[in-house]
Design an enzyme around this catalytic site. Sequence first.
Site, PDB file in Angstrom:
ATOM      1  N   LYS A   1     -34.962  42.138  -0.487  1.00 56.00           N
ATOM      2  CA  LYS A   1     -35.012  41.982   0.975  1.00 56.00           C
ATOM      3  C   LYS A   1     -36.428  42.304   1.467  1.00 56.00           C
ATOM      4  CE  LYS A   1     -33.406  46.746   1.475  1.00 56.00           C
ATOM      5  NZ  LYS A   1     -32.228  47.612   1.706  1.00 56.00           N
TER       6      LYS A   1
ATOM      7  N   TYR B   1     -63.023  56.780  16.114  1.00 57.90           N
ATOM      8  CA  TYR B   1     -62.426  56.873  17.449  1.00 57.90           C
ATOM      9  C   TYR B   1     -61.992  58.302  17.753  1.00 57.90           C
ATOM     10  CZ  TYR B   1     -62.091  51.832  18.160  1.00 57.90           C
ATOM     11  OH  TYR B   1     -62.364  50.509  18.350  1.00 57.90           O
TER      12      TYR B   1
HETATM   13  C1  LIG Z   1     -32.160  48.355   0.411  1.00 55.75           C
HETATM   14  C2  LIG Z   1     -30.864  48.618  -0.252  1.00 55.75           C
HETATM   15  C3  LIG Z   1     -30.800  49.018  -1.603  1.00 55.75           C
HETATM   16  C4  LIG Z   1     -32.029  49.353  -2.425  1.00 55.75           C
HETATM   17  O1  LIG Z   1     -32.398  50.683  -2.161  1.00 55.75           O
HETATM   18  P1  LIG Z   1     -33.642  51.390  -2.930  1.00 55.75           P
HETATM   19  O2  LIG Z   1     -33.640  52.766  -2.402  1.00 55.75           O
HETATM   20  O3  LIG Z   1     -34.844  50.624  -2.521  1.00 55.75           O
HETATM   21  O4  LIG Z   1     -33.336  51.281  -4.363  1.00 55.75           O
HETATM   22  C5  LIG Z   1     -29.564  49.121  -2.199  1.00 55.75           C
HETATM   23  N1  LIG Z   1     -28.433  48.893  -1.490  1.00 55.75           N
HETATM   24  C6  LIG Z   1     -28.450  48.543  -0.186  1.00 55.75           C
HETATM   25  C7  LIG Z   1     -27.174  48.314   0.533  1.00 55.75           C
HETATM   26  C8  LIG Z   1     -29.657  48.405   0.473  1.00 55.75           C
HETATM   27  O5  LIG Z   1     -29.666  48.060   1.772  1.00 55.75           O
END
Ligand SMILES: *Cc1c(COP(=O)(O)O)cnc(C)c1O
Length: 356
Positions: A35, A253
């Site tokens: 994702k 800054y």
């Molecule tokens: C993003 C996500 C993961 C992966 O989690 P990590 O901590 O990056 O391994 C697994 N399960 C779900 C439902 C997620 O949304």
Amino acid sequence: MTRPLIARIDTAALAHNLGVARAAAPNSRILAVVKADAYGHGLSRTARALRAADGFAVLRLEEAAQLRGEGYSHPIVLLEGFFHPDELPEIARLRLRPVIHRSDQLDMLARARLAQRVDVLLKLNTGMNRLGINPKRLLEMLAALRAAPHIGGITLMTHFASADEDDASVERQLASFQTATRDLGLPASLANSAAILRHPQTHADWVRPGIMLYGASPFIEHSGEALGLLPVMTLESRLIGIQFVRKGEGVGYGARYIAERDMKVGIVAAGYADGYPRHADTGTPILVGNQITRTLGRVSMDMLNVDLTPVPTAHIGSAVTLWGSGLPVEHVAAAAGTISYELLTALAPRVPVEET
Ligand SMILES: *Cc1c(COP(=O)(O)O)cnc(C)c1O
């Protein structure tokens, strides 16, 4: 010459890290979580490097459609399921697996007229209190799912709130899941990266590694390297300016850093519009050449400042590593009061990416 900032993506490191997940959960199938544009690494190239995974998990229908368009026949999970019944025909046609986490999604599915069956994941809220149905309603939901005309296989899932730091909460969530799902004989998916590495009792049929595939550690107390992971993204730039600053003068800054002595300050082509965190205060680790040094003062939109005291040979054009190989992104994240996930996913579209 073009602006020297570049993100290098080591695709061999992705494949290596998938191997680490396999070795940690040898009896489970792997749903590679890609994702958020593969945590900022690019969906296409990441999927190609991770094609040995058993499936992919994304958020949006567009991402799933892209993967199908690129020829992957893997199971593809939609982690938030669908939002509107209009999405269902495409979900069915592309053989995607939506997560069902609310009863109205089940109603939409039951009413849809679809040409193919849809495999689903039914998500239980076992204590994180984010998405998922109350485990008390599982049997009722399962009965409704099975009565719906187009439901194929059902996998049960849940997600841990604190797999990275609180063993007791994992045990409570696991017990809640097991109590609710015992004797149902359905496949299950629970573990994220932290649970894969730390809680083998949660592995079940499908594990869902995300951050570990990108080489970063889900734990504050261990770096990815200590877990056998290799960093995938290295954010590199160069010095584009050097200033000789007198004791007592301000840098950047708001003059947020005041020179404690006469010193050389390097100006790096990388700023918050590139995804470098503006909250990274003086002292955030950064590499000039192979030498670790620190940032100074406020990060600007396009530039930031580094202390060249430990790098007397630094010159215009010296290589700078903002994170990645030689400097764990977790360390930069910690100094900026955030986590590696946020830094990696925030890499700005204007930063050119090169695969190595
Ligand atoms: C993003 C996500 C993961 C992966 O989690 P990590 O901590 O990056 O391994 C697994 N399960 C779900 C439902 C997620 O949304």
